[in-house]
Design an enzyme around this catalytic site. Structure first.
Site, PDB file in Angstrom:
ATOM      1  N   ARG A   1     -34.674-100.650 -24.909  1.00 20.17           N
ATOM      2  CA  ARG A   1     -33.601-100.509 -23.931  1.00 20.17           C
ATOM      3  C   ARG A   1     -33.172 -99.059 -23.737  1.00 20.17           C
ATOM      4  NH1 ARG A   1     -32.578-105.799 -26.204  1.00 20.17           N
ATOM      5  NH2 ARG A   1     -31.440-104.817 -27.918  1.00 20.17           N
TER       6      ARG A   1
ATOM      7  N   GLU B   1     -31.738-105.631 -42.030  1.00 17.06           N
ATOM      8  CA  GLU B   1     -31.012-106.537 -42.909  1.00 17.06           C
ATOM      9  C   GLU B   1     -31.940-106.973 -44.056  1.00 17.06           C
ATOM     10  OE1 GLU B   1     -28.009-110.365 -42.411  1.00 17.06           O
ATOM     11  OE2 GLU B   1     -29.461-109.881 -40.841  1.00 17.06           O
TER      12      GLU B   1
END
Lengths: 205, 183
Positions: free
Chosen positions: B70, B107
């Site tokens: 993006r 994560e």
């Protein structure tokens, strides 16, 4: 709409092999030579025998990048195009500047599971197996006029899937536009009635 | 532009209202900030770019580095308008030439960000652009890549910040410019 096809002999910056292309002498846009020569050819990427057309070097040449966008904008401005669809990921580099300049929306067409909302999907063939391209439901409306942008057309698999996806929701694809075509791979044949506009052609291998 | 409500440019609210929040994507509990709806509104998209261009045009920026994917949507229009080169920072194995990489934490596990050797030179003044800053891990990796080749990172620019994740603190002291906060 007639297919306007301009090409120029490409000068590879890295490879010693010569890329030969037909050059059109008359009526050729004077910006094209610099654009063509700013593209770097990388041999044997992603696998042996492939001559990869690297547009990242074009993006480092501010004049060549601006000229690339300007040529597309001049072609598509004032033609009632309300949608510029760009294929992930290099279509995201060329599509938005064009969309902004012609006042159209930009619609990203993405690999599976990247778009967060409800999507339409279209499958297409790879050398081995298949892949999918997705677009958000509601991004486009029936009757809109679109162009589809990618950096390069090779076999035409991805672009033809993008065409099918947009046509399914009632959009008219005015043209597909790429910086580079590898004509030996005959991607143009997969686009059906949809015209193709490109700036530079090159040998595939 | 970053956080002071009284000075807020009137275009910012128009942009904010176009961002779509998608609950539970990519997994439960995450409120995903979807900028694709901003891109469907030509005025909102143009305003987003204009706000950044106005900020950076006189700052002698020679490189706009955009983070895949993006960052590729917002970076190039800014680069073109300010006369800077655009450098894509990509996931592994996408860039065809010789690359350098920087690892960063997810994560679970790590990922890598890559940049082409030779794209950026020592002394280049760089902006890093992405749609959103969350934990700041990717942006930090981007800063590291640029600094390793001797560029000066002037600022990071994002459309959206998730301030509760404190990404701003992971930018090696570099300033962050954002348009919209989501709490």
């Amino acid at each position: 709409m007639t297919i306007l096809f301009v090409c120029y002999k490409q000068q590879p910056a890295v490879s010693q092999e010569s890329e030969n292309m037909t050059s059109k002498e008359d009526g050729q846009d004077p910006r094209l030579p610099k654009i063509a020569s700013s593209i770097r050819v990388i041999p044997d990427f992603p696998k042996p025998g492939i001559m990869f057309q690297d547009i990242t070097t074009l993006l480092l040449d501010t004049e060549a990048f601006k000229d690339t966008i300007d040529i597309f904008v001049e072609r598509y401005k004032g033609k009632g195009i309300s949608v510029v669809a760009g294929v992930e990921a290099r279509g995201f580099i060329f599509g938005p500047p064009i969309a902004l300049a012609i006042g159209a929306k930009f619609v990203p067409m993405r690999k599976p599971k990247k778009l967060p909302g409800k999507v339409f999907s279209e499958e297409y063939s790879l050398e081995y197996g298949t892949d999918k391209i997705e677009m958000h439901v509601g991004a486009v409306e029936p009757g809109e006029r679109a162009i589809i942008i990618d950096d390069l057309i090779a076999t035409g698999g991805t672009l033809s899937a993008a065409i099918r996806l947009l046509e399914r929701v009632g959009v008219k694809i005015v043209e597909c536009a790429c910086v580079i075509e590898l004509p030996e791979l005959k991607g143009r044949d997969k686009l059906g009635e949809t015209p193709l506009f490109i700036l530079v052609t090159s040998d595939a291998a | 532009m970053s956080g002071n409500k009284q000075d807020e440019d009137p275009r910012i609210n128009g942009i904010k209202t176009k961002i779509r929040v998608v609950p539970d994507f990519p997994k439960k509990g995450i409120m995903f900030q979807d900028i694709t709806t901003v891109l469907l509104d030509p005025k909102a998209f143009k305003d987003t770019i204009d706000l950044f261009v106005e900020r950076y045009r006189d700052k002698n920026i020679s490189v706009v580095a955009g983070i895949e994917a993006r960052g590729f949507i917002f970076g190039p229009p800014i680069a073109l308008a300010i006369g800077a080169k655009f450098v894509p920072l990509r996931k592994p194995k996408k860039l065809p030439g010789e690359t350098i990489f920087e690892e960063y934490e997810l994560e679970y596990g790590n990922d890598r960000l890559e940049m082409h050797v030779g794209a950026v030179e020592a002394g280049d003044r760089a902006l890093v652009v992405d749609d959103l800053i969350a934990t700041g891990g990717t942006l930090c990796a981007a800063i590291n890549l640029l600094e390793r080749v001797g560029a000066e990172v002037v600022e990071c620019a994002c459309v959206i910040e998730l301030p509760e994740l404190k990404g701003r603190q992971r930018l090696k002291g570099k300033p962050l410019c954002m348009l919209v906060e989501y709490r």
